[in-house]
Design a protein around this motif. Structure first.
Motif, PDB file in Angstrom:
ATOM      1  N   PRO A 245      14.560 -67.683 -12.925  1.00  0.00           N
ATOM      2  CA  PRO A 245      15.194 -67.507 -11.614  1.00  0.00           C
ATOM      3  C   PRO A 245      16.621 -66.996 -11.696  1.00  0.00           C
ATOM      4  CG  PRO A 245      14.822 -69.843 -12.081  1.00  0.00           C
ATOM      5  CD  PRO A 245      14.082 -69.076 -13.117  1.00  0.00           C
ATOM      6  N   ALA A 246      17.322 -67.291 -12.791  1.00  0.00           N
ATOM      7  CA  ALA A 246      18.690 -66.792 -12.940  1.00  0.00           C
ATOM      8  C   ALA A 246      18.723 -65.269 -12.944  1.00  0.00           C
ATOM      9  CB  ALA A 246      19.314 -67.331 -14.225  1.00  0.00           C
ATOM     10  N   LEU A 247      17.646 -64.637 -13.437  1.00  0.00           N
ATOM     11  CA  LEU A 247      17.587 -63.176 -13.471  1.00  0.00           C
ATOM     12  C   LEU A 247      17.100 -62.582 -12.159  1.00  0.00           C
ATOM     13  CD1 LEU A 247      16.138 -62.684 -17.069  1.00  0.00           C
ATOM     14  CD2 LEU A 247      18.497 -62.451 -16.306  1.00  0.00           C
ATOM     15  N   LEU A 248      16.654 -63.430 -11.248  1.00  0.00           N
ATOM     16  CA  LEU A 248      16.158 -62.952  -9.954  1.00  0.00           C
ATOM     17  C   LEU A 248      17.080 -63.318  -8.793  1.00  0.00           C
ATOM     18  CD1 LEU A 248      12.387 -63.832 -10.468  1.00  0.00           C
ATOM     19  CD2 LEU A 248      13.351 -61.530 -10.313  1.00  0.00           C
ATOM     20  N   LEU A 249      17.827 -64.410  -8.929  1.00  0.00           N
ATOM     21  CA  LEU A 249      18.742 -64.816  -7.866  1.00  0.00           C
ATOM     22  C   LEU A 249      20.010 -63.966  -7.908  1.00  0.00           C
ATOM     23  CD1 LEU A 249      18.477 -68.703  -8.216  1.00  0.00           C
ATOM     24  CD2 LEU A 249      17.679 -67.360  -6.268  1.00  0.00           C
ATOM     25  N   PRO A 250      20.595 -63.667  -6.767  1.00  0.00           N
ATOM     26  CA  PRO A 250      21.880 -62.955  -6.763  1.00  0.00           C
ATOM     27  C   PRO A 250      22.980 -63.898  -7.229  1.00  0.00           C
ATOM     28  CG  PRO A 250      21.290 -63.611  -4.536  1.00  0.00           C
ATOM     29  CD  PRO A 250      20.112 -63.962  -5.404  1.00  0.00           C
ATOM     30  N   GLY A 251      23.913 -63.402  -8.021  1.00  0.00           N
ATOM     31  CA  GLY A 251      25.005 -64.240  -8.478  1.00  0.00           C
ATOM     32  C   GLY A 251      24.802 -64.772  -9.877  1.00  0.00           C
ATOM     33  N   VAL A 252      25.593 -65.799 -10.205  1.00  0.00           N
ATOM     34  CA  VAL A 252      25.646 -66.356 -11.557  1.00  0.00           C
ATOM     35  C   VAL A 252      25.013 -67.742 -11.569  1.00  0.00           C
ATOM     36  CG1 VAL A 252      27.185 -67.138 -13.410  1.00  0.00           C
ATOM     37  CG2 VAL A 252      27.735 -65.065 -12.104  1.00  0.00           C
TER      38      VAL A 252
ATOM     39  N   ASP B 193       4.288 -60.003  -9.484  1.00  0.00           N
ATOM     40  CA  ASP B 193       5.456 -60.461  -8.739  1.00  0.00           C
ATOM     41  C   ASP B 193       6.681 -60.510  -9.650  1.00  0.00           C
ATOM     42  OD1 ASP B 193       5.230 -62.722 -10.311  1.00  0.00           O
ATOM     43  OD2 ASP B 193       4.369 -63.960  -8.731  1.00  0.00           O
ATOM     44  N   GLY B 194       7.836 -60.788  -9.027  1.00  0.00           N
ATOM     45  CA  GLY B 194       9.097 -60.715  -9.749  1.00  0.00           C
ATOM     46  C   GLY B 194       9.191 -61.649 -10.930  1.00  0.00           C
ATOM     47  N   LYS B 195       8.744 -62.897 -10.752  1.00  0.00           N
ATOM     48  CA  LYS B 195       8.902 -63.850 -11.848  1.00  0.00           C
ATOM     49  C   LYS B 195       8.015 -63.496 -13.035  1.00  0.00           C
ATOM     50  CE  LYS B 195       5.726 -67.552 -10.283  1.00  0.00           C
ATOM     51  NZ  LYS B 195       5.255 -67.018  -8.996  1.00  0.00           N
ATOM     52  N   HIS B 196       6.819 -62.979 -12.777  1.00  0.00           N
ATOM     53  CA  HIS B 196       5.943 -62.568 -13.885  1.00  0.00           C
ATOM     54  C   HIS B 196       6.479 -61.319 -14.579  1.00  0.00           C
ATOM     55  CE1 HIS B 196       2.948 -65.323 -12.082  1.00  0.00           C
ATOM     56  NE2 HIS B 196       2.480 -65.391 -13.312  1.00  0.00           N
ATOM     57  N   GLN B 197       7.089 -60.447 -13.816  1.00  0.00           N
ATOM     58  CA  GLN B 197       7.664 -59.240 -14.412  1.00  0.00           C
ATOM     59  C   GLN B 197       8.814 -59.598 -15.348  1.00  0.00           C
ATOM     60  OE1 GLN B 197       8.613 -56.240 -11.544  1.00  0.00           O
ATOM     61  NE2 GLN B 197       9.540 -54.853 -13.042  1.00  0.00           N
ATOM     62  N   VAL B 198       9.678 -60.531 -14.913  1.00  0.00           N
ATOM     63  CA  VAL B 198      10.778 -60.995 -15.756  1.00  0.00           C
ATOM     64  C   VAL B 198      10.237 -61.695 -16.999  1.00  0.00           C
ATOM     65  CG1 VAL B 198      12.656 -62.690 -15.892  1.00  0.00           C
ATOM     66  CG2 VAL B 198      12.504 -61.147 -13.934  1.00  0.00           C
ATOM     67  N   LEU B 199       9.214 -62.517 -16.814  1.00  0.00           N
ATOM     68  CA  LEU B 199       8.617 -63.242 -17.935  1.00  0.00           C
ATOM     69  C   LEU B 199       8.108 -62.275 -19.001  1.00  0.00           C
ATOM     70  CD1 LEU B 199       7.684 -66.104 -18.961  1.00  0.00           C
ATOM     71  CD2 LEU B 199       5.471 -65.574 -17.910  1.00  0.00           C
TER      72      LEU B 199
END
Length: 609
Positions: free
Chosen positions: A51-58, A2-8
């Protein structure tokens, strides 16, 4: 994946989340507020960085200190993440450039000091952005009952109200009692937050309290014994910092200093020397350290006792942030209690508070100080004492603190205990008011002190009953009796009185068996041995390469790879890029940037050995 594990994995080089991280991240990604209480080194920053790298925006991160922002932004950039900070260390043109890049979409995270949140120029910029999340780091600073209350943190609430829409809000802290946690939830107006307290325990930290006859000799022996490991030595006053730093330097140790009385430029240079491993020991007041992200601190020594367990645990927690084993040792003497009381009475300016609030704050400070003194004097598990304070369950013994590992012997001290208790009561009966422990000990040991005679205490039947017992032993017995609930020391005036339980010993035959623990004996400074040499092997070779790369890039060595990552790399000894990616703490970005050099070093080492 999933997205969070990929970012991690890709940005931070880890395969799994620590307890609580995944749940907090999921809550934030779903738009729910979150509140995480996690120990220092427990991975709080990942809970908002992922989550900052997955959420849209800043994502706006409210952070209390410049050093914290700089360290975290540097680390994010090294991991390939667009991040920046705005604080007083930047010139106006530099701030303008950050704002232009922010509006251009180059940054996913922006670290901001709370004082800047309501500045007109800053608000004009953020109101044009899509603010996905506001993360409040060191959230305990928002509570006036916390040990680091900062009125500027109260601006966060108004800042949230000035945004076009309220973003998801995250709050994180490492040290917060139940009352402080309630304040955080209420003041920040968190909406149905997922609150996770992962626990305050740091299993990789070994706690110890020493009672040396000579603190300077003990400190010198401890620092020398740790060789080239980086460490912090905390002192309670600027004068003590100067003296201790000079002493270490005179004995050939690589030490520098930090306190609020130094010029700003010198403080910055000394901090940089420590962060970049040009100096291995930082001697400092509590003005140093909050938010310092240096992961390779191998030990924290307290030359003096702090004023609270919150402060102590926060400062001690700067050791072993990368998960490596580290030592947290406090050198205690009775003089520390007097110094702490003085600093407590002449410290914070509470004029802005009402009389009732000021009284509550002062009483809270005294309770904290008493708990801190109790930690220094207890014979029980030190880790357990800390966890009790923060309301966390634990085993009776941790096996990894000075008290649990020390050799013990039981001694029946019933007769001596009755002498002490009787003396305390007779002094009060004679004078009509209690005296402090120091005077009680003088009476018990038959002191010819002028004050003892002026008060007529040399005529008491308990005068001189413990004449042949060394003063430290009498003091230790009084501490033990207080720990067992038989004596009570007034937190304001220091007078010692009996409790109801004392009657069980004096009149109802209850025995007193005292558990004594062996105390380490330190060599004098002149006889102490030379520093231990850092271990040889692949780990040492990788550390040397890391230092060379860090100096070429002008960044602290731990931002290349942490000690824990190098240790795992040395254990695995990968020879391919795929193998390197299996090392904990090596993400795709860092593997691409540094992988070839480290793989070549591993191959070279294997060929030579």
């Amino acid at each position: 994946m999933d997205g969070k594990h990929q970012v991690l994995q890709e940005y931070f080089g880890y395969d799994t989340f620590r307890p609580g991280q995944g749940e907090l991240i999921d809550a934030l990604l779903s738009g729910r507020d979150a509140f995480g209480v996690m120990p220092t080194g427990g991975g709080k920053s990942l809970c908002y960085q992922v989550p900052a790298l997955l959420l849209p925006g800043v994502t706006v991160v409210v952070s209390p200190l410049i050093s914290l922002m700089r360290d975290q932004v540097l680390a994010l950039k090294k991991a390939g993440v667009g991040a920046a900070y705005l604080n007083s260390s930047l010139t106006q043109p530099q701030m303008d450039q950050v704002c232009r890049r922010l509006l251009a979409g180059e940054y996913r995270l922006l670290y901001v000091a709370p004082e800047r949140l309501l500045a007109d120029r800053f608000l004009a910029v953020v109101q044009r952005l899509d603010i996905a999340m506001v993360a409040v780091d060191e959230a305990h600073c928002i509570s006036q009952w916390g040990q680091d209350f900062r009125p500027s943190y109260l601006r966060i609430v108004e800042f949230l109200g000035r945004l076009p829409r309220r973003p998801v809000v995250a709050a994180f802290t490492a040290t917060a009692t139940a009352q402080v946690r309630e304040d955080v939830r209420r003041i920040l107006a968190l909406r149905d937050p997922l609150e996770i307290v992962t626990g305050f325990d740091r299993p990789n930290l070994r706690f110890e309290v020493l009672h040396p006859k000579n603190k300077a000799d003990a400190l010198l022996a401890l620092v020398r014994d740790r060789g080239s490991r980086c460490g912090v030595v905390y002192c309670s006053t600027r004068k003590e910092v100067e003296n201790v730093c000079r002493m270490l330097q005179e004995h050939g140790l690589s030490a520098t200093r930090y306190h609020a009385g130094l010029p700003e430029e010198e403080r910055r240079e000394n901090q940089q020397d420590f962060l970049y491993d040009r100096k291995t020991v930082m001697v400092a007041t509590n003005a140093f350290g909050m938010g310092i992200d240096k992961s390779n601190v191998g030990y924290v020594l307290h030359y003096n006792m702090p004023q609270s367990l919150e402060a102590y645990y926060q400062e001690a927690g700067r050791a072993g942030r990368d998960g490596s084993d580290a030592d947290c040792i406090l050198l205690f003497s009775q003089g520390d209690v007097r110094t702490a009381r003085f600093l407590l009475e002449h410290g914070e300016d509470n004029e802005a508070l009402s009389d009732r609030e000021r009284q509550q704050v002062e009483e809270q400070g005294r309770r904290r100080l008493n708990a801190m003194v109790g930690y220094c004097k207890t014979n029980c598990c030190l880790r357990g004492y800390i966890l009790d304070y923060f309301g966390q369950e634990h085993q009776d013994e941790c096996g990894n603190c000075g008290n649990c590992s020390a050799a013990t012997v039981e001694r029946d001290v019933t007769v001596q205990a009755r002498m002490v208790l009787s003396c305390v009561q007779r002094i009060r009966n004679h004078l009509g008011y209690p005296l402090g422990a120091a005077m009680v000990i003088r009476v018990l040991r038959g002191s010819g002190d002028k004050r003892v005679k002026e008060l007529g205490l040399d005529g008491l039947t308990t005068y001189g009953l413990l004449r042949d017992t060394p003063r430290p032993q009498v003091h230790e017995l009084m501490d033990y009796l207080e720990e067992q609930g038989c004596l009570h020391t007034d937190p304001v005036y220091g007078g010692v009185t009996l409790t109801q339980r004392a009657g069980d010993i004096l009149f109802r035959g209850e025995p007193v068996v005292m558990v004594l623990r062996a105390r380490p004996v330190f060599q004098s400074a002149k006889k102490a041995g030379q520093p231990k040499v850092e271990e040889d092997g692949l780990f040492s070779a990788l550390k040397a390469l890391r230092l060379r790369v860090a100096r070429e890039e002008g960044v602290p060595a731990y931002l290349i790879f942490s000690n824990a990552t190098l240790a795992d790399m040395a254990a695995r000894a990968p020879v391919t890029m795929d193998g390197l990616l299996q090392v904990s703490g090596v993400g795709g970005y860092k593997a691409q940037r540094y992988g070839r050099e480290f793989l070549e070093e591993i191959r070279r080492y294997q060929e030579e050995t």
